[in-house]
Design a protein around this motif. Structure first.
Motif: not given
Length: 119
Positions: A31-35, A53-55, A98-111
């Motif tokens: 993930f390149y961004i988490m929030g 990922n860079y803080g 927000s995914g990067t690499g093989r997960y690029r373009g995918r957005e994930y949400w928790g429950q």
């Protein structure tokens, strides 16, 4: 299937503190961004804070000052610390990524995890 698992929600008294955790089912390096986002009853979902990922950290300006976002890469976990809680902080809090690499373009949400601020 990628999962974001939140924990730490619950009841907190006004003026109190709470720390939410988010543990992804894959490495944080995917993930390149988490929030964190939140949705209060009867209101639209809103951003709380993000960390790259860079803080690099950004907060939703109206919420800045009482929330602290952080990542522990060794534990593959992201946190959201809430201090000086008010009843207006009552909401369902969602971990996002927000995914990067093989997960690029995918957005994930928790429950989502419920936070209730009440005496």
């Amino acid at each position: 299937q990628v999962q974001l698992v939140e924990s730490g929600g619950g009841l907190v008294q006004p003026g109190g503190s709470l720390r939410l955790s988010c543990a992804p089912s894959i490495s944080h390096t995917n993930f390149y961004i988490m929030g964190w986002h939140r949705q209060a009853p009867g209101k639209q979902r809103e951003l709380v804070a993000i960390v790259s990922n860079y803080g690099v950290i950004k907060y939703n300006d109206p919420l800045k000052g009482r929330f602290t976002i952080s990542r522990d890469n060794a534990k593959n976990t992201m946190y959201l610390q809430l201090d000086h809680a008010t009843p207006e902080d009552t909401a369902v809090y969602y971990c996002t990524a927000s995914g990067t690499g093989r997960y690029r373009g995918r957005e994930y949400w928790g429950q989502g995890t419920q936070v209730t601020v009440s005496s």
